[in-house]
Design a protein around this motif. Structure first.
Motif, mmCIF file in Angstrom:
data_model
loop_
_atom_site.group_PDB
_atom_site.id
_atom_site.type_symbol
_atom_site.label_atom_id
_atom_site.label_comp_id
_atom_site.label_asym_id
_atom_site.label_seq_id
_atom_site.Cartn_x
_atom_site.Cartn_y
_atom_site.Cartn_z
ATOM 1 N N ILE A 25 -2.849 34.997 -14.392
ATOM 2 C CA ILE A 25 -3.738 34.099 -13.649
ATOM 3 C C ILE A 25 -5.081 33.948 -14.379
ATOM 4 C CG2 ILE A 25 -5.134 33.979 -11.532
ATOM 5 C CD1 ILE A 25 -2.727 35.168 -10.041
ATOM 6 N N ARG A 27 -6.545 33.127 -17.025
ATOM 7 C CA ARG A 27 -6.502 32.401 -18.306
ATOM 8 C C ARG A 27 -7.921 32.239 -18.838
ATOM 9 N NH1 ARG A 27 -6.253 26.942 -19.905
ATOM 10 N NH2 ARG A 27 -4.897 26.628 -21.705
ATOM 11 N N TRP A 30 -11.422 28.195 -22.712
ATOM 12 C CA TRP A 30 -11.078 27.669 -24.043
ATOM 13 C C TRP A 30 -12.306 27.402 -24.893
ATOM 14 C CZ3 TRP A 30 -11.711 22.358 -25.775
ATOM 15 C CH2 TRP A 30 -12.426 21.554 -24.868
ATOM 16 N N LEU A 43 -2.330 36.619 -23.648
ATOM 17 C CA LEU A 43 -0.907 36.296 -23.752
ATOM 18 C C LEU A 43 -0.052 37.492 -24.150
ATOM 19 C CD1 LEU A 43 0.881 33.838 -23.427
ATOM 20 C CD2 LEU A 43 0.697 33.467 -25.891
ATOM 21 N N TRP A 66 4.152 30.316 -5.677
ATOM 22 C CA TRP A 66 3.996 31.461 -6.558
ATOM 23 C C TRP A 66 3.310 32.557 -5.761
ATOM 24 C CZ3 TRP A 66 5.777 32.753 -11.268
ATOM 25 C CH2 TRP A 66 6.351 31.736 -12.052
ATOM 26 N N ALA A 84 -0.275 33.235 -4.678
ATOM 27 C CA ALA A 84 -0.990 33.307 -5.949
ATOM 28 C C ALA A 84 -2.193 32.361 -5.947
ATOM 29 C CB ALA A 84 -0.043 32.954 -7.097
ATOM 30 N N ARG A 85 -2.049 31.249 -5.239
ATOM 31 C CA ARG A 85 -3.154 30.298 -5.152
ATOM 32 C C ARG A 85 -4.392 30.965 -4.540
ATOM 33 N NH1 ARG A 85 -3.792 24.632 -4.274
ATOM 34 N NH2 ARG A 85 -1.609 24.236 -4.668
ATOM 35 N N ALA A 88 -5.777 33.423 -7.021
ATOM 36 C CA ALA A 88 -6.466 32.702 -8.095
ATOM 37 C C ALA A 88 -7.850 32.263 -7.633
ATOM 38 C CB ALA A 88 -5.638 31.501 -8.531
ATOM 39 N N ARG A 93 -10.928 31.132 -10.035
ATOM 40 C CA ARG A 93 -10.379 29.995 -10.773
ATOM 41 C C ARG A 93 -10.673 28.724 -9.998
ATOM 42 N NH1 ARG A 93 -8.448 31.238 -15.219
ATOM 43 N NH2 ARG A 93 -8.051 29.039 -15.492
ATOM 44 N N SER A 94 -11.137 27.719 -10.699
ATOM 45 C CA SER A 94 -11.404 26.444 -10.042
ATOM 46 C C SER A 94 -11.337 25.379 -11.110
ATOM 47 C CB SER A 94 -12.772 26.489 -9.374
ATOM 48 O OG SER A 94 -13.762 26.661 -10.374
ATOM 49 N N ARG B 668 -3.887 18.519 -18.988
ATOM 50 C CA ARG B 668 -3.954 19.948 -19.318
ATOM 51 C C ARG B 668 -2.596 20.563 -19.638
ATOM 52 N NH1 ARG B 668 -8.257 22.582 -15.037
ATOM 53 N NH2 ARG B 668 -9.874 20.988 -15.245
ATOM 54 N N GLU B 690 1.826 28.498 -24.076
ATOM 55 C CA GLU B 690 0.476 28.984 -24.335
ATOM 56 C C GLU B 690 0.337 29.525 -25.762
ATOM 57 O OE1 GLU B 690 -2.607 28.370 -23.414
ATOM 58 O OE2 GLU B 690 -2.435 29.209 -21.400
ATOM 59 N N GLU B 725 4.329 24.251 -11.627
ATOM 60 C CA GLU B 725 3.874 24.879 -10.375
ATOM 61 C C GLU B 725 2.983 26.087 -10.676
ATOM 62 O OE1 GLU B 725 3.814 23.919 -7.445
ATOM 63 O OE2 GLU B 725 5.569 22.738 -6.900
ATOM 64 N N PHE B 726 3.337 26.812 -11.735
ATOM 65 C CA PHE B 726 2.493 27.945 -12.126
ATOM 66 C C PHE B 726 1.085 27.454 -12.473
ATOM 67 C CE2 PHE B 726 0.670 30.283 -15.735
ATOM 68 C CZ PHE B 726 0.459 31.519 -15.148
ATOM 69 N N ARG B 728 -0.394 24.729 -11.603
ATOM 70 C CA ARG B 728 -1.052 24.141 -10.441
ATOM 71 C C ARG B 728 -1.573 25.211 -9.479
ATOM 72 N NH1 ARG B 728 0.163 21.931 -5.312
ATOM 73 N NH2 ARG B 728 2.050 23.178 -5.151
ATOM 74 N N GLN B 729 -0.708 26.222 -9.198
ATOM 75 C CA GLN B 729 -1.070 27.204 -8.171
ATOM 76 C C GLN B 729 -1.892 28.371 -8.713
ATOM 77 O OE1 GLN B 729 2.291 28.403 -5.646
ATOM 78 N NE2 GLN B 729 3.342 26.532 -6.224
ATOM 79 N N CYS B 730 -1.554 28.794 -9.928
ATOM 80 C CA CYS B 730 -2.175 30.026 -10.433
ATOM 81 C C CYS B 730 -3.379 29.760 -11.330
ATOM 82 C CB CYS B 730 -1.154 30.860 -11.213
ATOM 83 S SG CYS B 730 0.268 31.341 -10.231
ATOM 84 N N LEU B 731 -3.358 28.645 -12.066
ATOM 85 C CA LEU B 731 -4.442 28.419 -13.020
ATOM 86 C C LEU B 731 -5.526 27.496 -12.472
ATOM 87 C CD1 LEU B 731 -2.434 28.082 -16.359
ATOM 88 C CD2 LEU B 731 -3.364 30.135 -15.272
ATOM 89 N N TRP B 732 -5.085 26.444 -11.792
ATOM 90 C CA TRP B 732 -6.065 25.457 -11.344
ATOM 91 C C TRP B 732 -5.863 25.150 -9.855
ATOM 92 C CZ3 TRP B 732 -3.035 23.242 -15.758
ATOM 93 C CH2 TRP B 732 -3.490 23.766 -16.987
ATOM 94 N N PRO B 733 -6.116 26.155 -9.026
ATOM 95 C CA PRO B 733 -5.794 26.001 -7.599
ATOM 96 C C PRO B 733 -6.649 24.947 -6.886
ATOM 97 C CG PRO B 733 -7.002 28.042 -7.981
ATOM 98 C CD PRO B 733 -6.670 27.485 -9.328
ATOM 99 N N GLU B 734 -7.761 24.583 -7.473
ATOM 100 C CA GLU B 734 -8.616 23.620 -6.780
ATOM 101 C C GLU B 734 -8.208 22.176 -7.025
ATOM 102 O OE1 GLU B 734 -10.176 26.608 -5.075
ATOM 103 O OE2 GLU B 734 -10.890 24.599 -4.592
ATOM 104 N N ASP B 872 -9.065 21.040 -22.964
ATOM 105 C CA ASP B 872 -8.305 22.265 -22.740
ATOM 106 C C ASP B 872 -6.897 21.880 -22.316
ATOM 107 O OD1 ASP B 872 -7.523 24.859 -22.291
ATOM 108 O OD2 ASP B 872 -8.468 25.004 -20.311
ATOM 109 N N ALA B 873 -5.931 22.354 -23.050
ATOM 110 C CA ALA B 873 -4.543 22.142 -22.631
ATOM 111 C C ALA B 873 -3.767 23.409 -22.959
ATOM 112 C CB ALA B 873 -3.939 20.954 -23.366
ATOM 113 N N ILE B 874 -2.705 23.621 -22.205
ATOM 114 C CA ILE B 874 -1.883 24.813 -22.458
ATOM 115 C C ILE B 874 -1.436 24.791 -23.919
ATOM 116 C CG2 ILE B 874 0.256 26.015 -21.871
ATOM 117 C CD1 ILE B 874 -1.632 26.073 -19.541
#
Lengths: 95, 985
Positions: A25, A27, A30, A43, A66, A84-85, A88, A93-94, B668, B690, B725-726, B728-734, B872-874
């Protein structure tokens, strides 16, 4: 195993797909100076605890949430399961 | 000869007689018999040959712990090897055969192994057969496999159905003996959801095999009444013939119900067996105890069995192995057998009690206190035993059966399934459940050391109350009848000292000597002992053998049994047929297939199908006269490039992406920019992992400001969606973005070739202008076809031709392909399969799965410039790593044979002219190869070091697997229409 889904209650683990360490989560940024190093650590470096482990599970045969599941890798005891949301968000995370 | 050893009484139905066969000979028995009890009643003691030495063996037990009486049941496709005669329920016409013999059971040619036993001692595998090496595969292994075989399989498909079942309960009670029944009555009366499972076909456990009373009733009668009461309770589920095989995580138990094993064949619509998954909030293990033998020289002769088994056969099955018996015991329980047999009119020649002063005295039979059995005789069956009396002198006692009682081992197996380690109890001389039990499990009755009937009843009721209290039930212990409450009086004895071979593990032929040898050779840990000698590693898991082996080991090391430790048990408790694990996932149902919307039409056309993931896709469509697949594929390619071809591309993954942040989200997850894609336009997207390696590619269409549809490759549809989904939910929840897979919602066809537009114009409703001007290359839109049917049209091309993909709701896919073929007749439209699709994409130089193989980066694919550094992109950050940007990095280029008549294969490696073809000189490898009917020769795509700068160079394509080399020229990957004029026509 049975995973206590925070929205759907107890669900059989067969409905889920496992990913791994929930630190995925976090990440990195960049634009950081040392972004390549940070991404490398993010990673490739993982803890492999004998005991409590926070990990990501995907409810693929269910609602596609998730989850962050805290599981004891020695006993398979599941201590908690969160969206997970939500995790996060609390980890900042935002957009 | 009929049932000469059948006595009075028992729980068999004498009103009916059943005929059965054993080794071709016909016998009679009764309902309620097992194969073993019926054979004993018929005077048959010899039922099998041992594993290594082919020694004659008979049953030593009357239950699932049986190591010896292992037989093949039934014949033809239902033939089943390695079943225990002691649990096989008798039915009319049962056909059973002994196993592991060469010749007849009474004259086994491989009994010579017994004479060669010095060569087959512990570890013989490791010592004897190492040299010469070639002999292992050709001689020794086949020989050993033949000699040491268990039963055989027929090789025919099993005609029966095996099912899976899923069931939940408050309390799972494992075992329906006195403890289990008392627990079930207690829990059932409290209204709890109870499952009572027992491996036997009659519930009651040892109550059915004992003569003592419960209150005013015989034990078996009390059990029957209890079962009747439980059967009438709505919340209690009785599961006879059901073995709980394992205790798994989180209160999940595996249980095998032998639904139809007791019938000649399953009733119509019924499974042979059902593998249950029981979800239990609490479980109570009431698995009882198993008696253990005492090892002495030649203690494996048919007729020698556990004293409790002798008692079970007499009391429950009214069968005895002989009319004259002796008992060898180190505890009071052996005397029970003597008393019961005597009451049945059987002559008890003597009770040999190892104890000196503790041996109970009686005038009903002779007790030889302080004596030990030191040997036996009788070819193929016991005729006498040798006894060393207390004073040292030897006496021979004639008998056809010997009951041996070495004490009882609680059945702790399931308590070990999550690594609980049993602990030694000195008073009982046995291991009791210990360590961490599976969560939610408690243990009652003999399994927990409550060895008397009264103790078992009371502990079953008490543990049920305790387990239910955890769940909020207020249960009262069931009223229990008065029952025997004898203490355990035992003086441990595991083997009798002697020079000959004394058997510890009868199924794997392990003797006391073998354990001593292992110890001499340095195997000091019980785990090593077990593996070196194979003690306890047979199908019975050493239920009657392990403790004996352990005791000998302890004796050798001078340690106590608890100091020596114990091995633990794994699931399954008893063997389970693979068919039960497979359930209905067998044959075609093992791996279901998915069919495309045009499948039926394609099948009608005689299409050849290929599995792609779970999909069946048409590979090519042979026409009359075409005898080779290449003829069909070449025709399909040429016809498409000449006029127009149609291909079902439904299997490509489709993901619908919506939301105000949809564009930013795609920006992204794709390496190349997406934020500025205009509505009504399509763009190719490269998705990286990644780590910077290519993950997938596809096209994304913007249908509205906040609405996109993207495609994935067929193989990665599931993984890409999961990844999205990962993110969306885990990295960029907003982010305001929603994604959903719509792969199944749309039937999608590619229409490619110079006449593609003209064909489509015949079905697209006139309101929609799809001219080149109005609907240019990389355009997309929502349209209607065939008079109002909603559809989506994308002007994209995989083939390199003027091409479209058209999507309609899946249920119209069949109709659409038929309509397109019909209106396409005037253009000689053809339908092409995945082979032609592949040929055309190689001709055009498009990367596919062979190139996106998980080891290739954007740079390798010639798309390095697409990876935006402004966002920024995966995968974008790690794409910048030095090692991924070397000057000599592999890049994707095309190849053609220098001599057009020659060909080459994918997987070939490139070596420069001259140097040796080895890994050091490797320049890259070929990924995709086909015959191009347009160019008239083989073409290939491949990765070559610094390939983009090497056009025109001649290399060797080396294929060391087939030992072929071809000279190839490096060319552009775009063999057809490199300028892209056709696309934009």
């Amino acid at each position: 195993m049975i995973i206590p889904h925070p929205l759907l209650g107890p669900r059989d683990s067969q409905e889920f797909t496992y990913l791994g360490d929930a630190n995925l989560i976090d990440r990195p940024d960049w634009q950081a100076e040392d972004a390549v190093d940070r991404f490398h650590d993010y990673l490739y470096l993982r803890d492999n605890p004998a005991g409590e482990h926070k990990e990501l599970w995907f409810h693929e045969q269910g609602d596609r949430s998730w989850l962050v599941v805290t599981r004891n890798t020695l006993t398979h005891e599941i201590i908690s399961a969160e969206l997970a949301r939500d995790v996060a968000r609390t980890r900042g995370r935002s957009k | 000869m009929s049932q000469t050893n059948r006595i009075d009484g028992g729980l068999i139905d004498r009103a009916r007689t059943l005929s059965f066969r054993f080794d071709g000979k016909t016998f009679q028995g009764h309902p309620g018999d097992t194969l073993a009890s019926a054979l004993l009643a018929n005077g048959v003691r010899l039922m099998g040959r041992s594993f290594k030495y082919h020694r004659p063996r008979g049953p030593i037990s009357a239950g699932s712990e049986e190591p010896n009486a292992i037989v093949e049941l039934r014949s033809g496709a239902r033939q089943e090897p390695n079943t225990r005669a002691t649990t096989a329920e008798l039915f009319e016409g049962l056909d059973a055969r002994s196993q592991n013999r060469v010749g007849s059971l009474s004259f086994d040619l491989l009994a010579v192994n017994d004479l060669l036993s010095p060569f087959f001692a512990a570890g013989f595998y490791y010592k004897t057969f190492m040299w010469p090496k070639a002999f292992w595969e050709k001689l020794y292994e086949p020989m050993i496999r033949r000699a040491a075989g268990l039963g055989s399989l027929t090789g025919e498909p099993d005609p029966d159905v095996y099912d899976k079942g899923f069931v939940h309960c408050d309390l799972l009670i494992i075992g329906a003996g006195p403890a289990g029944l008392a627990a079930a009555l207690t829990a059932g009366r409290a209204g709890a959801d109870v499952i009572l499972a027992d491996e036997d076909f009659v519930l009651g456990g040892r109550l059915n095999a004992e003569t003592f009373a419960l209150g005013d009733d015989a034990g078996a009668d009390w059990a029957r009444a209890a079962v009747a009461e439980l059967a009438a309770m709505p919340t209690v589920r009785l599961m006879p013939r059901t073995t709980v095989i394992g205790a798994f995580d989180h209160g999940i138990y595996g249980a095998l119900e032998r639904v139809s094993d007791h019938l000649p064949q399953p009733a119509q619509g019924k499974p042979r067996q059902t593998l249950w998954r029981i979800y239990a909030k609490r479980s109570l293990l009431c698995a009882g105890a198993t008696e253990r033998p005492i090892a002495f020289e030649n203690n494996d002769r048919p007729g020698i069995m556990l004293a409790s088994a002798l008692r079970s056969y007499a009391n429950r099955w009214a069968a005895v192995p002989g009319r004259e018996v002796a008992i060898f015991t180190n505890n009071d329980d052996g005397h029970r057998t003597a008393a019961d047999l005597l009451a049945k009119g059987i002559k008890v020649a003597a009770v040999i009690d190892n104890r000196k002063s503790d041996a109970p005295g009686t005038n009903r039979y002779e007790v030889l206190a302080g004596a030990q059995v030191i040997g036996s005789s009788g070819r193929l069956g016991l005729s006498s035993i040798s006894v060393r009396l207390q004073g040292g002198e030897t006496r021979t006692i004639a008998c056809q059966a010997l009951g041996v009682s070495g004490g009882w081992n609680p059945n702790v197996h399931l308590t070990c399934h999550q690594r609980g380690r049993p602990v030694w109890n000195e008073a009982l001389a046995a291991f009791l459940p210990g360590g961490a039990l599976p969560p939610g499990m408690t243990v009652a009755g003999a399994a927990n050391g409550a060895m008397s009937t009264a103790g078992a009843l009371a502990s079953g009721a008490a543990e049920a109350v305790a387990a239910l209290a955890d769940l909020g039930f207020k249960a009262r212990p069931a009223d229990l009848p008065e029952a025997e409450d004898a203490p355990v009086r035992i003086s441990p004895l595991f083997h009798v000292a002697g020079k000959g071979r004394a058997w510890l593990d009868q199924q794997n032929d392990v003797t006391v000597k073998d354990v001593k040898l292992a110890h001499q050779e340095g195997y000091r840990s019980v785990e090593h002992l077990k593996r070196y000698t194979t003690l306890g590693m047979a199908t019975d898991q050493g239920k009657t053998a392990n403790i004996g082996g352990l005791a000998v080991m302890a004796e050798m090391t001078g340690k106590s049994i608890p100091e020596t430790g114990t091995t633990i048990f794994r699931p399954p408790y008893t063997p389970v047929a693979i068919g039960a694990f497979a359930g209905r996932s067998a044959g075609k149902d093992f791996r279901p297939v998915r069919q495309t919307p045009s499948h039926k039409w394609a099948a009608e056309q005689g299409a050849v199908f290929v599995e792609v993931g779970m999909w069946l896709r048409a590979q090519w469509f042979p026409r009359p006269g075409e005898t080779h697949w290449r003829q069909s594929v070449d025709r399909e390619v040429l016809a498409t490039r000449k006029s127009v071809g149609i291909c079902d591309v439904t299997t490509l993954g489709k993901v619908d992406v919506q939301g105000t942040d949809a564009a930013e989200f795609l920006n992204r997850i794709y390496a190349n920019p997406f934020a500025k894609l205009a509505v009504g336009k399509v763009r190719y997207g490269l998705m990286l992992r990644e780590d910077g390696m290519a993950m997938d590619d596809g096209t994304t269409a913007r249908l509205a400001e906040d609405h996109f549809v993207l495609t994935t490759t067929t193989a990665n549809a599931v993984g890409v969606y999961r990844h999205m989904e990962f993110c969306r939910q885990c990295l960029w929840p907003e982010m305001d973005v929603q994604v959903i897979s719509t792969t199944e919602a749309w039937a999608q066809f590619s229409v490619a070739g110079p006449n593609a537009r003209r064909l489509l114009q015949k079905i697209v409703d006139p309101a929609f202008d799809i001219s080149n001007e109005a609907f240019p290359y990389m355009g997309c839109g929502e349209i209607t076809v065939c008079g109002g049917l909603r559809a989506r049209l994308f002007r994209i091309s995989f083939s390199g031709e003027l091409a479209y993909e058209i999507a309609v709701p899946t249920r119209y896919g069949d109709a659409l392909v038929r309509r397109m073929v019909e209106v396409g007749r005037e253009f000689d439209a053809i339908v092409y399969g995945t082979e032609a699709l592949g040929v055309m994409r190689i001709e055009k130089g498009h990367a596919a799965g062979n190139e996106l193989n998980g080891t290739t980066s954007a740079l390798n694919l010639g798309m390095g410039g697409m990876v935006s550094k402004k966002k920024d992109a995966i995968g974008s950050t790690l794409s910048e790593r030095e090692g991924m940007n070397r000057d000599d990095a592999l890049t994707l280029v095309g190849f053609r044979p220098v001599n057009p008549a020659e060909t080459f294969a994918a997987g070939s490696h490139f070596i420069a002219m001259g140097p040796e073809a080895n890994a050091k000189n490797d320049q890259g490898y070929m990924t995709s190869v086909c015959f191009s009917p347009n160019l008239g020769h083989t073409i290939g795509l491949g990765f070559l070091k610094n390939g983009a700068a090497r056009k025109g160079e001649v290399l060797r394509a080396v294929n060391p697997v087939q030992n072929v080399e071809t000279l190839v020229e490096v060319v552009s990957a775009h063999f057809i229409d490199p300028e892209g004029d056709r696309l934009r026509a």
